[in-house]
Write a protein that holds these residues in place. Structure first.
Motif, PDB file in Angstrom:
ATOM      1  N   VAL A   1      -0.653  -6.855   7.608  1.00  0.00           N
ATOM      2  CA  VAL A   1      -0.840  -5.419   7.408  1.00  0.00           C
ATOM      3  C   VAL A   1       0.088  -4.688   8.377  1.00  0.00           C
ATOM      4  O   VAL A   1       0.014  -4.880   9.602  1.00  0.00           O
ATOM      5  CB  VAL A   1      -2.302  -5.018   7.643  1.00  0.00           C
ATOM      6  CG1 VAL A   1      -2.485  -3.521   7.401  1.00  0.00           C
ATOM      7  CG2 VAL A   1      -3.215  -5.826   6.743  1.00  0.00           C
ATOM      8  N   THR A   2       0.983  -3.875   7.811  1.00  0.00           N
ATOM      9  CA  THR A   2       1.965  -3.144   8.620  1.00  0.00           C
ATOM     10  C   THR A   2       1.474  -1.727   8.860  1.00  0.00           C
ATOM     11  O   THR A   2       1.117  -1.023   7.899  1.00  0.00           O
ATOM     12  CB  THR A   2       3.321  -3.105   7.911  1.00  0.00           C
ATOM     13  OG1 THR A   2       3.729  -4.436   7.613  1.00  0.00           O
ATOM     14  CG2 THR A   2       4.371  -2.430   8.765  1.00  0.00           C
ATOM     15  N   PRO A   3       1.457  -1.265  10.137  1.00  0.00           N
ATOM     16  CA  PRO A   3       1.048   0.127  10.387  1.00  0.00           C
ATOM     17  C   PRO A   3       2.115   1.104   9.910  1.00  0.00           C
ATOM     18  O   PRO A   3       3.313   0.794   9.906  1.00  0.00           O
ATOM     19  CB  PRO A   3       0.883   0.168  11.904  1.00  0.00           C
ATOM     20  CG  PRO A   3       1.754  -0.923  12.421  1.00  0.00           C
ATOM     21  CD  PRO A   3       1.741  -1.999  11.371  1.00  0.00           C
ATOM     22  N   ALA A   4       1.674   2.274   9.483  1.00  0.00           N
ATOM     23  CA  ALA A   4       2.611   3.307   9.043  1.00  0.00           C
ATOM     24  C   ALA A   4       3.384   3.841  10.240  1.00  0.00           C
ATOM     25  O   ALA A   4       2.927   3.799  11.385  1.00  0.00           O
ATOM     26  CB  ALA A   4       1.852   4.435   8.354  1.00  0.00           C
ATOM     27  N   ALA A   5       4.613   4.388   9.968  1.00  0.00           N
ATOM     28  CA  ALA A   5       5.461   4.905  11.047  1.00  0.00           C
ATOM     29  C   ALA A   5       4.837   6.111  11.713  1.00  0.00           C
ATOM     30  O   ALA A   5       5.055   6.367  12.895  1.00  0.00           O
ATOM     31  CB  ALA A   5       6.842   5.256  10.509  1.00  0.00           C
ATOM     32  N   VAL A   6       4.058   6.918  10.976  1.00  0.00           N
ATOM     33  CA  VAL A   6       3.367   8.076  11.531  1.00  0.00           C
ATOM     34  C   VAL A   6       1.965   8.081  10.962  1.00  0.00           C
ATOM     35  O   VAL A   6       1.651   7.395   9.997  1.00  0.00           O
ATOM     36  CB  VAL A   6       4.077   9.401  11.183  1.00  0.00           C
ATOM     37  CG1 VAL A   6       5.453   9.449  11.788  1.00  0.00           C
ATOM     38  CG2 VAL A   6       4.133   9.594   9.680  1.00  0.00           C
TER      39      VAL A   6
ATOM     40  N   ASP B   1      -2.921  -0.787  -3.337  1.00  0.00           N
ATOM     41  CA  ASP B   1      -3.903   0.255  -3.039  1.00  0.00           C
ATOM     42  C   ASP B   1      -3.614   0.901  -1.690  1.00  0.00           C
ATOM     43  O   ASP B   1      -3.716   2.130  -1.553  1.00  0.00           O
ATOM     44  CB  ASP B   1      -5.301  -0.366  -3.034  1.00  0.00           C
ATOM     45  CG  ASP B   1      -6.375   0.680  -2.813  1.00  0.00           C
ATOM     46  OD1 ASP B   1      -6.721   1.401  -3.780  1.00  0.00           O
ATOM     47  OD2 ASP B   1      -6.891   0.767  -1.673  1.00  0.00           O
ATOM     48  N   ARG B   2      -3.248   0.095  -0.703  1.00  0.00           N
ATOM     49  CA  ARG B   2      -2.944   0.662   0.616  1.00  0.00           C
ATOM     50  C   ARG B   2      -1.681   1.513   0.553  1.00  0.00           C
ATOM     51  O   ARG B   2      -1.597   2.582   1.184  1.00  0.00           O
ATOM     52  CB  ARG B   2      -2.779  -0.468   1.631  1.00  0.00           C
ATOM     53  CG  ARG B   2      -2.397   0.020   3.025  1.00  0.00           C
ATOM     54  CD  ARG B   2      -2.478  -1.106   4.034  1.00  0.00           C
ATOM     55  NE  ARG B   2      -1.847  -0.739   5.284  1.00  0.00           N
ATOM     56  CZ  ARG B   2      -2.387   0.053   6.199  1.00  0.00           C
ATOM     57  NH1 ARG B   2      -3.588   0.560   6.010  1.00  0.00           N
ATOM     58  NH2 ARG B   2      -1.729   0.337   7.317  1.00  0.00           N
ATOM     59  N   ALA B   3      -0.674   1.076  -0.222  1.00  0.00           N
ATOM     60  CA  ALA B   3       0.557   1.864  -0.358  1.00  0.00           C
ATOM     61  C   ALA B   3       0.261   3.199  -1.011  1.00  0.00           C
ATOM     62  O   ALA B   3       0.769   4.254  -0.569  1.00  0.00           O
ATOM     63  CB  ALA B   3       1.589   1.081  -1.170  1.00  0.00           C
ATOM     64  N   GLU B   4      -0.554   3.198  -2.047  1.00  0.00           N
ATOM     65  CA  GLU B   4      -0.900   4.458  -2.701  1.00  0.00           C
ATOM     66  C   GLU B   4      -1.689   5.363  -1.757  1.00  0.00           C
ATOM     67  O   GLU B   4      -1.484   6.583  -1.743  1.00  0.00           O
ATOM     68  CB  GLU B   4      -1.704   4.186  -3.966  1.00  0.00           C
ATOM     69  CG  GLU B   4      -0.882   3.592  -5.100  1.00  0.00           C
ATOM     70  CD  GLU B   4      -1.698   3.462  -6.377  1.00  0.00           C
ATOM     71  OE1 GLU B   4      -2.877   3.908  -6.360  1.00  0.00           O
ATOM     72  OE2 GLU B   4      -1.168   2.941  -7.372  1.00  0.00           O
ATOM     73  N   THR B   5      -2.553   4.790  -0.984  1.00  0.00           N
ATOM     74  CA  THR B   5      -3.343   5.581  -0.046  1.00  0.00           C
ATOM     75  C   THR B   5      -2.444   6.221   1.010  1.00  0.00           C
ATOM     76  O   THR B   5      -2.586   7.412   1.335  1.00  0.00           O
ATOM     77  CB  THR B   5      -4.408   4.697   0.637  1.00  0.00           C
ATOM     78  OG1 THR B   5      -5.250   4.128  -0.360  1.00  0.00           O
ATOM     79  CG2 THR B   5      -5.247   5.514   1.596  1.00  0.00           C
ATOM     80  N   VAL B   6      -1.508   5.419   1.559  1.00  0.00           N
ATOM     81  CA  VAL B   6      -0.586   5.954   2.565  1.00  0.00           C
ATOM     82  C   VAL B   6       0.295   7.041   1.961  1.00  0.00           C
ATOM     83  O   VAL B   6       0.510   8.116   2.557  1.00  0.00           O
ATOM     84  CB  VAL B   6       0.263   4.813   3.163  1.00  0.00           C
ATOM     85  CG1 VAL B   6       1.371   5.371   4.053  1.00  0.00           C
ATOM     86  CG2 VAL B   6      -0.616   3.857   3.938  1.00  0.00           C
TER      87      VAL B   6
ATOM     88  N   PRO C   1       2.924  -0.857   3.318  1.00  0.00           N
ATOM     89  CA  PRO C   1       1.744  -1.084   4.163  1.00  0.00           C
ATOM     90  C   PRO C   1       1.579  -2.517   4.618  1.00  0.00           C
ATOM     91  O   PRO C   1       0.710  -2.805   5.438  1.00  0.00           O
ATOM     92  CB  PRO C   1       0.597  -0.695   3.233  1.00  0.00           C
ATOM     93  CG  PRO C   1       1.107  -0.999   1.869  1.00  0.00           C
ATOM     94  CD  PRO C   1       2.575  -0.712   1.883  1.00  0.00           C
ATOM     95  N   GLY C   2       2.366  -3.430   4.134  1.00  0.00           N
ATOM     96  CA  GLY C   2       2.246  -4.821   4.530  1.00  0.00           C
ATOM     97  C   GLY C   2       2.982  -5.712   3.560  1.00  0.00           C
ATOM     98  O   GLY C   2       3.679  -5.236   2.646  1.00  0.00           O
ATOM     99  N   ARG C   3       2.824  -7.030   3.778  1.00  0.00           N
ATOM    100  CA  ARG C   3       3.511  -7.979   2.905  1.00  0.00           C
ATOM    101  C   ARG C   3       2.722  -9.281   2.867  1.00  0.00           C
ATOM    102  O   ARG C   3       1.964  -9.608   3.782  1.00  0.00           O
ATOM    103  CB  ARG C   3       4.933  -8.239   3.396  1.00  0.00           C
ATOM    104  CG  ARG C   3       4.980  -8.847   4.785  1.00  0.00           C
ATOM    105  CD  ARG C   3       6.407  -8.905   5.313  1.00  0.00           C
ATOM    106  NE  ARG C   3       6.452  -9.459   6.661  1.00  0.00           N
ATOM    107  CZ  ARG C   3       6.553 -10.758   6.948  1.00  0.00           C
ATOM    108  NH1 ARG C   3       6.606 -11.643   5.952  1.00  0.00           N
ATOM    109  NH2 ARG C   3       6.594 -11.175   8.191  1.00  0.00           N
ATOM    110  N   ILE C   4       2.928 -10.009   1.794  1.00  0.00           N
ATOM    111  CA  ILE C   4       2.295 -11.319   1.656  1.00  0.00           C
ATOM    112  C   ILE C   4       3.131 -12.335   2.421  1.00  0.00           C
ATOM    113  O   ILE C   4       4.318 -12.511   2.114  1.00  0.00           O
ATOM    114  CB  ILE C   4       2.164 -11.719   0.185  1.00  0.00           C
ATOM    115  CG1 ILE C   4       1.248 -10.743  -0.559  1.00  0.00           C
ATOM    116  CG2 ILE C   4       1.628 -13.141   0.060  1.00  0.00           C
ATOM    117  CD1 ILE C   4       1.124 -11.027  -2.036  1.00  0.00           C
TER     118      ILE C   4
END
Length: 444
Positions: free
Chosen positions: A76-81, A172-177, A222-225
């Motif tokens: 899970v990658t944190p967003a830049a902001v 889902d996380r990408a859409e949320t971000v 938001p992350g990668r497999i």
């Protein structure tokens, strides 16, 4: 005077018998070795239980469908902001929250839509429920890694479902971000438009514009497999070998427990030691009417006050067995031993037995006639009260039991008879019926 001495001797004998009975009644310390020994005597129950459990385990191992498990790992990658505030800096990720999100209905529906290759709105809710029930999500501590494991009977299917859940979570996380960043940009635009009307707010407008620029530059990554799930080759469930081993060990344990339970719940006497453990002291084992050792032990215990080796001539002995047959075996055994010693047994009825004169004072005073011991067989249906009254009027009483006799009734009967005038001796008889006397032969 003689009556007084007789009363004193009787009272003293009752006191000694009662004291010995109470000492025998004291609970002995727990002996695990003895308990295991008693359990092992139930070896047919132990063996039968063990074989049944082992057979069931082997059958279950053969019929149980194999289970496979596939695991997909993602970072899970944190967003830049932080898109909610528009402030620069790395987002702090709460991994337990992300794990709960991966296990949510929303992500499961998205994964179900991907597996069925249909739009999100047409996803099968039942398939989504199956994904939630078969999936296990964990987040290792001190890391930003999620692992989703799916269990099922088809190795290809579990791998596809694990990868679908991982991909659905990232989408889902990408859409949320992205949605959060767009909402932040919209709020910043409204704030900038409101402050541009005031010339004194130029510095605030510049700061808001910087935040808007940062929010608009958020990339939906938001992350990668990091480890896609692959179809497992070997099942993860217990195989036939494990089922068999569990059946062997578990069957042995259950067999021993079943043996202990049956030993404790069995109401029959079965063995002489069970009668002795129930409170009957000095139980004599009599294998048959030819068992000389058992008959001699009976005679020794029947001796009045323990002063003689055998009952004196004229002694009155009653023989009773709760079940028919054992009393006759006792009479035959005692008669055989006394015959070898030059004595004899005279069988009489109960009335004659109770009305007869007691034992003579000295065995050796009889020089002309052989010593005779009076015996009566008390019917098996005689009540406890009648037996108790009879024990006050005879010199000795033998209570003969066999393996099928009721243990509790035998113990209660011995309790009622102990401490009275008669010396009470329990006898465990193996032979059920006395052999018929041989027919007399006529010489021609």
């Amino acid at each position: 005077m003689s009556d007084t001495l007789s009363t004193i001797r009787t009272d003293r004998r009752r006191s000694r018998t009662r004291t010995a009975r109470e000492n025998a009644r004291q609970a002995p310390p727990s002996d695990l070795t003895a308990q295991w020994r008693r359990a092992l005597r139930r070896w047919p129950t132990i063996l039968g239980t063990w074989l049944v459990v082992a057979a069931l385990a082997v059958t279950a191992g053969l019929l149980w469908p194999p289970s496979y498990q596939a695991t997909a790992s993602l970072a899970v990658t944190p967003a830049a902001v932080n898109p909610l505030t528009g402030e620069a800096g790395n987002e702090e990720i709460e991994m337990h929250t992300e794990a709960a999100t991966l296990s949510s209905q929303q992500v499961a529906l998205r994964a179900a839509a991907e597996l069925e290759d249909v739009p999100f709105e047409e996803a099968d809710p039942q398939l989504a429920e199956e994904l939630i029930e078969s999936a296990d999500v964990e987040a290792p501590s001190q890391s930003q890694v999620l692992r989703v494991s799916v269990t099922g009977t088809d190795p290809q299917q579990v791998a596809a479902r694990a990868n679908a859940l991982a991909g659905a979570y990232l989408e889902d996380r990408a859409e949320t971000v992205t949605a959060s960043a767009a909402a932040a940009v919209e709020r910043l635009d409204d704030s900038i438009a409101a402050l541009e009307r005031d010339d004194d707010q130029d510095s605030a407008v510049d700061q808001l514009r910087e935040q808007r620029t940062a929010a608009s530059l958020i990339a939906p990554t938001p992350g990668r497999i990091i480890s896609a799930a692959v179809a497992p080759e070997d099942p993860s469930s217990a195989g036939l070998l494990l089922f068999t081993a569990g059946g062997i060990v578990g069957g042995l344990v259950l067999g021993v427990l079943a043996g202990l339970l049956r030993e404790r719940s069995d109401r029959s006497v079965r063995r002489a030691d069970r009668l002795a453990e129930a409170g009957a002291s000095a139980v004599v084992s009599l294998r048959s009417e030819d068992d000389e050792d058992g008959a001699l032990e009976l005679l020794r215990l029947l001796a009045r006050d323990g002063e003689g080796s055998v009952p004196g001539p004229g002694s009155r002995i009653a023989v009773h067995s709760p079940r028919p047959g054992e009393a006759e075996v006792v009479v035959r055994a005692l008669s055989s031993v006394l015959d070898r010693w030059g004595g004899s047994v005279e069988l009489v009825d109960e009335e004659t037995l109770t009305n007869a004169v007691g034992p003579l004072d000295d065995w050796l005073t009889l020089q002309d006639a052989p010593p005779t011991v009076l015996m009566a067989v008390v019917p098996s249906r005689t009540g406890v009260a009648e037996l108790a009254a009879l024990s006050d009027r005879v010199d000795g009483m033998v209570v003969a039991v066999d393996a099928r006799s009721d243990l509790r009734r035998s113990r209660n009967l011995l309790d009622r008879l102990t401490g009275r005038h008669a010396t009470v001796v329990p006898a465990f008889v193996t032979q059920r019926q006395a052999r018929p006397a041989p027919a007399a032969t006529t010489e021609v």
